[in-house]
Design a protein around this motif. Structure first.
Motif, PDB file in Angstrom:
ATOM      1  N   ALA A   1      -9.049 -36.989   5.692  1.00  0.00           N
ATOM      2  CA  ALA A   1      -8.946 -35.587   6.098  1.00  0.00           C
ATOM      3  C   ALA A   1      -7.501 -35.127   5.941  1.00  0.00           C
ATOM      4  CB  ALA A   1      -9.396 -35.425   7.542  1.00  0.00           C
TER       5      ALA A   1
ATOM      6  N   GLN B   1     -13.945 -40.549   5.439  1.00  0.00           N
ATOM      7  CA  GLN B   1     -13.960 -39.169   5.914  1.00  0.00           C
ATOM      8  C   GLN B   1     -13.294 -38.286   4.874  1.00  0.00           C
ATOM      9  OE1 GLN B   1     -15.177 -37.603   8.648  1.00  0.00           O
ATOM     10  NE2 GLN B   1     -14.358 -35.690   7.854  1.00  0.00           N
ATOM     11  N   LEU B   2     -14.060 -37.360   4.272  1.00  0.00           N
ATOM     12  CA  LEU B   2     -13.537 -36.491   3.217  1.00  0.00           C
ATOM     13  C   LEU B   2     -13.359 -35.050   3.661  1.00  0.00           C
ATOM     14  CD1 LEU B   2     -15.485 -37.619   0.011  1.00  0.00           C
ATOM     15  CD2 LEU B   2     -13.065 -37.952   0.508  1.00  0.00           C
ATOM     16  N   ALA B   3     -14.011 -34.639   4.726  1.00  0.00           N
ATOM     17  CA  ALA B   3     -13.925 -33.248   5.161  1.00  0.00           C
ATOM     18  C   ALA B   3     -12.472 -32.883   5.425  1.00  0.00           C
ATOM     19  CB  ALA B   3     -14.757 -33.046   6.421  1.00  0.00           C
TER      20      ALA B   3
ATOM     21  N   GLN C   1      -8.133 -32.042   0.109  1.00  0.00           N
ATOM     22  CA  GLN C   1      -7.890 -31.041  -0.926  1.00  0.00           C
ATOM     23  C   GLN C   1      -7.929 -31.714  -2.308  1.00  0.00           C
ATOM     24  OE1 GLN C   1      -7.372 -27.731   0.040  1.00  0.00           O
ATOM     25  NE2 GLN C   1      -7.772 -28.505   2.107  1.00  0.00           N
TER      26      GLN C   1
ATOM     27  N   LEU D   1     -10.483 -31.992  -4.422  1.00  0.00           N
ATOM     28  CA  LEU D   1     -11.676 -32.793  -4.687  1.00  0.00           C
ATOM     29  C   LEU D   1     -12.188 -32.631  -6.108  1.00  0.00           C
ATOM     30  CD1 LEU D   1     -13.631 -32.277  -1.332  1.00  0.00           C
ATOM     31  CD2 LEU D   1     -12.173 -34.192  -1.996  1.00  0.00           C
TER      32      LEU D   1
ATOM     33  N   GLN E   1     -21.632 -37.382   2.554  1.00  0.00           N
ATOM     34  CA  GLN E   1     -20.305 -36.852   2.225  1.00  0.00           C
ATOM     35  C   GLN E   1     -20.417 -35.568   1.409  1.00  0.00           C
ATOM     36  OE1 GLN E   1     -18.986 -40.566   0.418  1.00  0.00           O
ATOM     37  NE2 GLN E   1     -17.169 -40.529   1.726  1.00  0.00           N
TER      38      GLN E   1
ATOM     39  N   SER F   1     -20.919 -32.747   3.649  1.00  0.00           N
ATOM     40  CA  SER F   1     -19.761 -32.438   4.487  1.00  0.00           C
ATOM     41  C   SER F   1     -18.664 -31.702   3.715  1.00  0.00           C
ATOM     42  CB  SER F   1     -19.192 -33.725   5.099  1.00  0.00           C
ATOM     43  OG  SER F   1     -18.537 -34.510   4.115  1.00  0.00           O
ATOM     44  N   VAL F   2     -18.600 -31.876   2.384  1.00  0.00           N
ATOM     45  CA  VAL F   2     -17.530 -31.240   1.599  1.00  0.00           C
ATOM     46  C   VAL F   2     -18.054 -30.107   0.734  1.00  0.00           C
ATOM     47  CG1 VAL F   2     -16.161 -33.346   1.577  1.00  0.00           C
ATOM     48  CG2 VAL F   2     -17.719 -32.884  -0.333  1.00  0.00           C
TER      49      VAL F   2
ATOM     50  N   GLN G   1     -15.935 -26.966   0.922  1.00  0.00           N
ATOM     51  CA  GLN G   1     -14.636 -27.185   0.300  1.00  0.00           C
ATOM     52  C   GLN G   1     -14.742 -27.173  -1.226  1.00  0.00           C
ATOM     53  OE1 GLN G   1     -11.599 -27.406   1.647  1.00  0.00           O
ATOM     54  NE2 GLN G   1     -10.711 -27.601  -0.408  1.00  0.00           N
ATOM     55  N   LEU G   2     -15.755 -27.823  -1.769  1.00  0.00           N
ATOM     56  CA  LEU G   2     -15.953 -27.840  -3.218  1.00  0.00           C
ATOM     57  C   LEU G   2     -16.227 -26.436  -3.754  1.00  0.00           C
ATOM     58  CD1 LEU G   2     -18.071 -31.074  -3.733  1.00  0.00           C
ATOM     59  CD2 LEU G   2     -15.797 -30.633  -4.660  1.00  0.00           C
TER      60      LEU G   2
END
Length: 219
Positions: free
Chosen positions: A164, A182-184, A187, A189, A201, A204-205, A208-209
């Motif tokens: 993170a 943990q990827l949430a 930056q 990605l 995962q 969760s992202v 963001q993606l």
């Protein structure tokens, strides 16, 4: 030879017998040439140097703010060390294990890494650049808060790590395995094209993606 398995990857651990090592108190500055030694609880903060360390164990050392370049590590264990704000450039590592190290602000550039294990380490607020990885490099249960991770990540495993706030800028990532981490909040990605993540995962992202793709996400 001793190995550790991480999923379908097998990593060779350092070939070093602690009982055969000589207890030494080197300065670890200037021209470094350390072999078959066990160095314990030394103060080496802000030292500068270059050279090689082979078949050795470094335990509990204060290596904060050290500046080493170039540095060659071969069959080396570095454990319970303080590496904060150190700068290690032009580093070559073969069968090296970092364990339980505090490395906040560590700037590490690995020209080549072969069978390198970094476990239970704090790697926050630093920078990690990997130019070439042979066989595998594994980060296990490490933290990377606001750390820049760049270069060739194609043979890198992040297992149960907290990423993170990490900032990725990968040149290559095919074969990189991020499952279980943990990827949430991470930056960059989109630079991890070809890496493997789990379904959980991916969910969760997702936002963001989408944001990195230029999409606007609204309820």
């Amino acid at each position: 030879m001793e190995f550790r398995d991480f999923g379908d990857r097998r990593l060779q651990l350092p070939s070093v017998e602690r009982d055969d090592l000589t207890d030494e108190r080197p300065t670890l500055r200037g021209e470094i040439d350390l072999a078959e030694a066990h160095v314990q609880y030394g103060e080496h903060a802000a030292h500068t140097g270059e050279g090689s360390i082979t078949k050795s164990v470094l335990s509990g050392l204060n290596l904060s703010e050290t500046v080493y370049a170039p540095l060659e590590l071969s069959d080396v264990v570095i454990e319970d060390a303080e590496l904060s704000n150190a700068v290690w450039r032009k580093t070559t590592a073969r069968r090296v294990r970092f364990a339980r190290c505090r490395a906040i602000g560590w700037q590490l550039q690995l020209d080549k890494a072969t069978d390198v294990l970094v476990e239970y380490c704090r790697l926050d607020y630093g920078s990690l650049r990997l130019d070439r990885v042979a066989n595998v490099m594994v980060f296990y249960r490490c933290t990377f808060r606001e750390t820049a991770i760049t270069g060739d990540l194609s043979r890198v495993v992040f297992a149960d790590c907290d990423l993170a706030g990490a900032e990725f800028d990968a040149a290559q990532a095919t074969g990189c395995d991020l499952r279980g981490s943990q990827l949430a909040g991470a930056q960059g990605l989109l630079t991890l094209s070809g890496a493997t993540i789990s379904t959980e995962q991916a969910v969760s992202v997702a936002v963001q993606l989408a944001t990195e793709c230029g999409l606007r996400v609204e309820d």
